[in-house]
Design a protein around this motif. Sequence first.
Motif, PDB file in Angstrom:
ATOM      1  N   TYR A  20       0.133   1.066  -8.949  1.00 18.03           N
ATOM      2  CA  TYR A  20       0.980   2.158  -8.488  1.00 18.03           C
ATOM      3  C   TYR A  20       2.375   2.053  -9.100  1.00 18.03           C
ATOM      4  O   TYR A  20       2.915   3.035  -9.634  1.00 18.03           O
ATOM      5  N   ILE A  68      -0.655  -2.311  -5.717  1.00 18.49           N
ATOM      6  CA  ILE A  68       0.770  -1.958  -5.781  1.00 18.49           C
ATOM      7  C   ILE A  68       1.303  -2.128  -7.201  1.00 18.49           C
ATOM      8  O   ILE A  68       2.232  -1.431  -7.610  1.00 18.49           O
ATOM      9  N   VAL A  98      -5.503   7.388  -4.284  1.00 21.23           N
ATOM     10  CA  VAL A  98      -5.199   6.729  -5.551  1.00 21.23           C
ATOM     11  C   VAL A  98      -5.699   7.561  -6.725  1.00 21.23           C
ATOM     12  O   VAL A  98      -5.090   7.562  -7.806  1.00 21.23           O
ATOM     13  N   PHE A 118      -3.215  10.341  -7.292  1.00 24.01           N
ATOM     14  CA  PHE A 118      -2.019   9.722  -7.880  1.00 24.01           C
ATOM     15  C   PHE A 118      -2.227   9.460  -9.365  1.00 24.01           C
ATOM     16  O   PHE A 118      -1.349   9.738 -10.190  1.00 24.01           O
ATOM     17  N   THR A 122       0.838  -1.210   0.000  1.00 27.48           N
ATOM     18  CA  THR A 122       0.000   0.000   0.000  1.00 27.48           C
ATOM     19  C   THR A 122       0.869   1.255   0.000  1.00 27.48           C
ATOM     20  O   THR A 122       1.671   1.460   0.903  1.00 27.48           O
ATOM     21  N   PRO A 123       0.704   2.114  -0.991  1.00 29.55           N
ATOM     22  CA  PRO A 123       1.505   3.339  -1.050  1.00 29.55           C
ATOM     23  C   PRO A 123       1.029   4.417  -0.083  1.00 29.55           C
ATOM     24  O   PRO A 123       1.745   5.389   0.157  1.00 29.55           O
ATOM     25  N   TRP A 124      -0.194   4.257   0.444  1.00 32.26           N
ATOM     26  CA  TRP A 124      -0.759   5.265   1.331  1.00 32.26           C
ATOM     27  C   TRP A 124      -1.313   4.594   2.584  1.00 32.26           C
ATOM     28  O   TRP A 124      -1.691   3.426   2.558  1.00 32.26           O
ATOM     29  N   LYS A 155       4.097   4.664 -11.623  1.00 32.01           N
ATOM     30  CA  LYS A 155       5.177   5.420 -10.990  1.00 32.01           C
ATOM     31  C   LYS A 155       6.519   5.190 -11.688  1.00 32.01           C
ATOM     32  O   LYS A 155       7.352   6.092 -11.756  1.00 32.01           O
ATOM     33  N   ALA A 172       5.807   2.522  -1.608  1.00 30.66           N
ATOM     34  CA  ALA A 172       6.808   3.189  -2.451  1.00 30.66           C
ATOM     35  C   ALA A 172       8.191   2.582  -2.225  1.00 30.66           C
ATOM     36  O   ALA A 172       8.986   2.442  -3.175  1.00 30.66           O
ATOM     37  N   ASN A 216      -0.079  10.835 -12.558  1.00 31.16           N
ATOM     38  CA  ASN A 216       0.797   9.877 -13.241  1.00 31.16           C
ATOM     39  C   ASN A 216       0.110   9.062 -14.335  1.00 31.16           C
ATOM     40  O   ASN A 216       0.733   8.193 -14.937  1.00 31.16           O
TER      41      ASN A 216
END
Length: 289
Positions: free
Chosen positions: A187, A184, A212, A215, A133-135, A191, A146, A219
């Motif tokens: 993401y 992920i 998300v 984001f 999970t990025p957040w 990314k 990340a 991106n």
Amino acid sequence: MKTYILIFICLFLIVISCKKKAEIKKEFQPKVEEKKSTKAANVSILEKEFVIKGLNDISHKVWLYLPPNYNETTEHYDVIYMHDAQNLFDEKTSFVGEWAVDETLNNLYKKTGKSFIVVGVENGGEKRIEEYTPWKHEKYGGGKGAIYIDFLANTLKPYIDANYRTKPAAENTAIIGSSLGGLISFYGGLKKPVVFGKIGALSTSFWFSNKVNDFAKENGNRKNTKIYFLVGGKEGDTMVPDTENMAKLLVDLGFPEKNIHTKIVPEGKHKESFWKAEFLETITFLFNL
């Protein structure tokens, strides 16, 4: 004296009786069979394990699928990076069933001659949420995704490229996962578009964080990336609309519509058997098979 002898005999008989009952109980107890390994001969676990700096102190095992003809050729191969390696190849290590990635790709090779290298990273068990999970989520925590993606892009992929015959370009490299693994992958692919040119986002947990959407807006305008969205109609009330809305958002941002495929399976459920059944179609779109 006779009393003591009688007491001794009674105790002896009681002990023998209890022992026989225990033996009978043990004999008729159902045996729990240990799951047998189902991984193919061309699947192995790297001797080198990776502790991901800044993520956690878990030593992550990496599973490797090599094409059936790998040792007989000098060919270089497209590479698929995946998560939850425990569930990809082997019934013995899986949580509730395997994806059978090895059987699927071995059959594909027999029929078409097409082969891939697959690199699967084991999740960190209880740490899985923070890895994928990025957040952060107010209830479930997480938020170190990340760091995990940086590890894949900057440490693991260079290691694989240096030690195996890969096609290292982004157009030859996919990142695929399900649930939080889908999140992920989504993401990581957006990314790091110069690393991962193809994204398999299956049953993606877009619900985990509203961030998300921001984001994606920052991106999502990737001209050379391909995305395969998969979602089942029996995965919860928000899964289908969340996936459809994300696909529309990307197209509105300028993501080429021909590079996105969204598949909705009305009877699809949130489990490994669903992703197993859809894996071949996922890579068929991503790699133009």
